[in-house]
Structures are given as structure tokens and as C-alpha cells.
Scaffold this motif. Structure first.
Motif, mmCIF file in Angstrom:
data_model
loop_
_atom_site.group_PDB
_atom_site.id
_atom_site.type_symbol
_atom_site.label_atom_id
_atom_site.label_comp_id
_atom_site.label_asym_id
_atom_site.label_seq_id
_atom_site.Cartn_x
_atom_site.Cartn_y
_atom_site.Cartn_z
ATOM 1 N N GLY A 150 1.202 -0.996 0.065
ATOM 2 C CA GLY A 150 -0.347 0.118 0.496
ATOM 3 C C GLY A 150 0.621 1.221 0.092
ATOM 4 N N HIS A 151 0.455 2.270 -0.838
ATOM 5 C CA HIS A 151 0.329 3.710 -0.495
ATOM 6 C C HIS A 151 -0.347 5.046 -0.214
ATOM 7 C CE1 HIS A 151 -0.665 3.760 -4.323
ATOM 8 N NE2 HIS A 151 -0.525 4.723 -4.190
ATOM 9 N N PHE A 152 0.313 5.858 0.482
ATOM 10 C CA PHE A 152 -0.383 6.808 1.176
ATOM 11 C C PHE A 152 -0.711 7.685 -0.610
ATOM 12 C CE2 PHE A 152 0.350 6.104 5.032
ATOM 13 C CZ PHE A 152 -0.781 5.832 5.443
ATOM 14 N N ARG A 153 -1.855 8.039 -0.783
ATOM 15 C CA ARG A 153 -1.797 9.222 -2.281
ATOM 16 C C ARG A 153 -1.837 10.360 -1.759
ATOM 17 N NH1 ARG A 153 -7.512 8.710 -5.355
ATOM 18 N NH2 ARG A 153 -8.049 8.848 -3.423
ATOM 19 N N SER A 154 -0.304 11.093 -2.383
ATOM 20 C CA SER A 154 -0.315 12.038 -2.349
ATOM 21 C C SER A 154 -0.507 13.694 -2.442
ATOM 22 C CB SER A 154 0.895 12.337 -2.772
ATOM 23 O OG SER A 154 0.218 13.217 -4.308
ATOM 24 N N TRP A 155 -2.498 13.438 -3.138
ATOM 25 C CA TRP A 155 -3.428 14.527 -3.032
ATOM 26 C C TRP A 155 -3.959 14.830 -1.836
ATOM 27 C CZ3 TRP A 155 -7.618 13.742 -3.613
ATOM 28 C CH2 TRP A 155 -7.977 12.752 -4.777
ATOM 29 N N ASP A 156 -4.280 13.571 -1.928
ATOM 30 C CA ASP A 156 -5.048 13.535 -0.123
ATOM 31 C C ASP A 156 -4.347 12.585 0.848
ATOM 32 O OD1 ASP A 156 -5.522 11.420 -1.186
ATOM 33 O OD2 ASP A 156 -7.934 11.205 -1.490
ATOM 34 N N HIS A 157 -3.914 12.265 1.017
ATOM 35 C CA HIS A 157 -3.044 11.028 2.061
ATOM 36 C C HIS A 157 -4.083 9.325 1.426
ATOM 37 C CE1 HIS A 157 -1.090 15.159 3.703
ATOM 38 N NE2 HIS A 157 -0.360 14.277 2.381
ATOM 39 N N GLN A 158 -4.799 9.778 1.087
ATOM 40 C CA GLN A 158 -5.586 8.132 1.169
ATOM 41 C C GLN A 158 -4.855 6.479 1.041
ATOM 42 O OE1 GLN A 158 -9.232 7.548 1.770
ATOM 43 N NE2 GLN A 158 -8.307 5.534 1.855
ATOM 44 N N LEU A 159 -4.808 5.991 2.054
ATOM 45 C CA LEU A 159 -3.863 4.625 2.223
ATOM 46 C C LEU A 159 -4.786 4.295 0.676
ATOM 47 C CD1 LEU A 159 -1.894 2.864 3.140
ATOM 48 C CD2 LEU A 159 -3.484 1.864 4.517
ATOM 49 N N MET A 160 -3.602 4.055 -0.080
ATOM 50 C CA MET A 160 -4.278 2.820 -0.707
ATOM 51 C C MET A 160 -3.598 0.999 -1.544
ATOM 52 S SD MET A 160 -5.627 5.630 -2.980
ATOM 53 C CE MET A 160 -5.958 4.783 -4.105
ATOM 54 N N GLN A 161 -4.651 1.059 -0.791
ATOM 55 C CA GLN A 161 -4.949 -0.895 -1.116
ATOM 56 C C GLN A 161 -5.629 -1.702 -1.131
ATOM 57 O OE1 GLN A 161 -5.751 -1.544 3.815
ATOM 58 N NE2 GLN A 161 -6.796 0.532 3.565
ATOM 59 N N GLU A 162 -5.758 -2.333 -1.452
ATOM 60 C CA GLU A 162 -6.938 -3.487 -1.981
ATOM 61 C C GLU A 162 -7.704 -4.046 -0.883
ATOM 62 O OE1 GLU A 162 -4.003 -6.980 -3.437
ATOM 63 O OE2 GLU A 162 -4.000 -7.715 -1.226
ATOM 64 N N ALA A 163 -8.302 -4.419 -1.211
ATOM 65 C CA ALA A 163 -9.999 -4.246 -0.836
ATOM 66 C C ALA A 163 -9.849 -5.976 -1.003
ATOM 67 C CB ALA A 163 -10.766 -3.550 -0.728
ATOM 68 N N TYR A 164 -10.945 -6.579 -0.206
ATOM 69 C CA TYR A 164 -11.942 -7.479 0.043
ATOM 70 C C TYR A 164 -12.924 -7.997 0.310
ATOM 71 C CZ TYR A 164 -6.776 -8.918 1.132
ATOM 72 O OH TYR A 164 -4.978 -9.211 0.665
ATOM 73 N N PRO A 165 -13.916 -8.072 -0.815
ATOM 74 C CA PRO A 165 -14.976 -8.344 -0.563
ATOM 75 C C PRO A 165 -15.584 -9.718 0.472
ATOM 76 C CG PRO A 165 -14.739 -9.028 -2.622
ATOM 77 C CD PRO A 165 -13.619 -8.637 -2.008
ATOM 78 N N PHE A 166 -16.494 -9.384 1.175
ATOM 79 C CA PHE A 166 -16.362 -10.943 2.224
ATOM 80 C C PHE A 166 -17.955 -10.691 1.823
ATOM 81 C CE2 PHE A 166 -16.359 -6.585 4.982
ATOM 82 C CZ PHE A 166 -17.586 -6.933 5.717
ATOM 83 N N THR A 167 -18.199 -12.088 3.348
ATOM 84 C CA THR A 167 -19.911 -12.737 2.854
ATOM 85 C C THR A 167 -19.746 -13.433 4.940
ATOM 86 O OG1 THR A 167 -19.476 -14.558 2.256
ATOM 87 C CG2 THR A 167 -20.298 -13.222 0.868
ATOM 88 N N VAL A 168 -20.248 -13.101 5.582
ATOM 89 C CA VAL A 168 -21.064 -13.461 6.898
ATOM 90 C C VAL A 168 -20.821 -14.843 6.689
ATOM 91 C CG1 VAL A 168 -22.134 -13.764 8.861
ATOM 92 C CG2 VAL A 168 -20.944 -11.595 7.921
ATOM 93 N N LYS A 169 -20.843 -16.261 7.126
ATOM 94 C CA LYS A 169 -20.663 -16.999 7.098
ATOM 95 C C LYS A 169 -21.995 -17.884 7.976
ATOM 96 C CE LYS A 169 -15.746 -19.278 6.701
ATOM 97 N NZ LYS A 169 -15.138 -19.440 7.960
ATOM 98 N N ALA A 170 -22.464 -18.810 7.198
ATOM 99 C CA ALA A 170 -23.905 -19.512 7.155
ATOM 100 C C ALA A 170 -24.032 -19.926 9.222
ATOM 101 C CB ALA A 170 -24.360 -20.601 6.194
ATOM 102 N N LYS A 171 -24.864 -20.017 9.404
ATOM 103 C CA LYS A 171 -25.145 -20.018 10.715
ATOM 104 C C LYS A 171 -24.028 -21.883 10.809
ATOM 105 C CE LYS A 171 -27.363 -20.986 15.083
ATOM 106 N NZ LYS A 171 -28.831 -20.618 15.687
ATOM 107 N N GLY A 172 -23.508 -22.231 11.811
ATOM 108 C CA GLY A 172 -23.014 -23.540 11.863
ATOM 109 C C GLY A 172 -21.275 -24.120 11.001
#
Length: 131
Positions: A73-95
Motif C-alpha cells: 500500500g501507499h498514501f496518495r500524495s494529494w489527499d493522504h488516502q491509504l491506497m490498498q487492495e480491498a476484500y469483499p466478504f460474506t458472513v458465514k452461514a450458521k454452523g
């Protein structure tokens, strides 16, 4: 978002060390505290300074950091946003959880490995911080 089941070698080491010390896997907040401290230490070591302006300049060079994800990751110079990959996720089913900490199923990282991290971030025109 980061989750302790991430299949990244550095992440697995962090999880193992944290779990051994605290008896449970780290949550997202423990991860960001850990990588934030590592980023600050890297910035101070490489800039040879603790001066705020010099550290900001270091971060604004968009220096890459190991953030325990598949991509650095890196911080974008103009707004200091941490640029990083993201992970979509789902909640596991009960059990389906192995234990009380096994609640999410991570999807593949976005953006893809050959795509810019910018594809999931606001542009300057969309970002209220740049106005």
C-alpha cells in the motif's frame, strides 16, 4: 478491511504471533495499529527524522509499505488516502464457523493484480478533501 484468514505469508506470521501472545486472532483494529506503527517506523528510519514536515514529505512520495496484504500500500500524495487492495466478504452461514472468530469468508482481492489501486478510490473531482 483486513481479516485474520488472509492467505498472505506476512499476514499469517502476524496472526500466528498475535494468537500465541493473546490467545485469539487479531481483529481488523489490531492489524491497522500494527501496520501503522510499522509504516511510521519505516518513515522515521528512511527519512532519518521525526520532524513532522519531513515525515509528511516522505509519505507524500507515495512510498510503498508492506501492509500484510497481497499488494503493498501507499498514501496518495494529494489527499493522504491509504491506497490498498480491498476484500469483499460474506458472513458465514450458521454452523460453518470453526470457532467464535471464524465469521467471515473473504473474496478475491479488488482491484485485480493488474489493475491500479485507483480504480476503487474517489478521484480528485469526487473527493471533498480536494476542494
Amino acid at each position: 478491511m483486513w481479516y485474520h484468514t488472509s492467505d498472505v505469508p506476512a499476514s499469517k506470521t502476524f496472526v500466528a504471533n498475535f494468537t500465541r501472545k493473546y490467545g485469539k486472532p487479531p481483529e481488523n483494529h489490531a492489524w491497522i495499529e500494527y501496520v501503522s506503527l510499522r509504516m511510521m517506523a519505516q518513515a522515521m528510519n528512511e527519512s532519518k527524522s521525526t520532524d513532522t514536515d519531513r515525515l509528511i514529505a516522505y509519505f507524500e512520495k507515495e512510498t510503498e509499505f508492506d501492509i500484510l496484504k497481497g499488494r503493498k500500500g501507499h498514501f496518495r500524495s494529494w489527499d493522504h488516502q491509504l491506497m490498498q487492495e480491498a476484500y469483499p466478504f460474506t458472513v458465514k452461514a450458521k454452523g460453518q464457523a470453526k470457532d467464535k472468530w471464524d465469521t467471515l469468508e473473504l473474496g478475491a482481492a479488488i482491484p485485480g493484480p493488474n489493475e491500479s489501486l485507483e480504480t476503487i478510490a474517489l478521484t480528485k473531482e469526487q473527493n471533498p478533501c480536494s476542494m
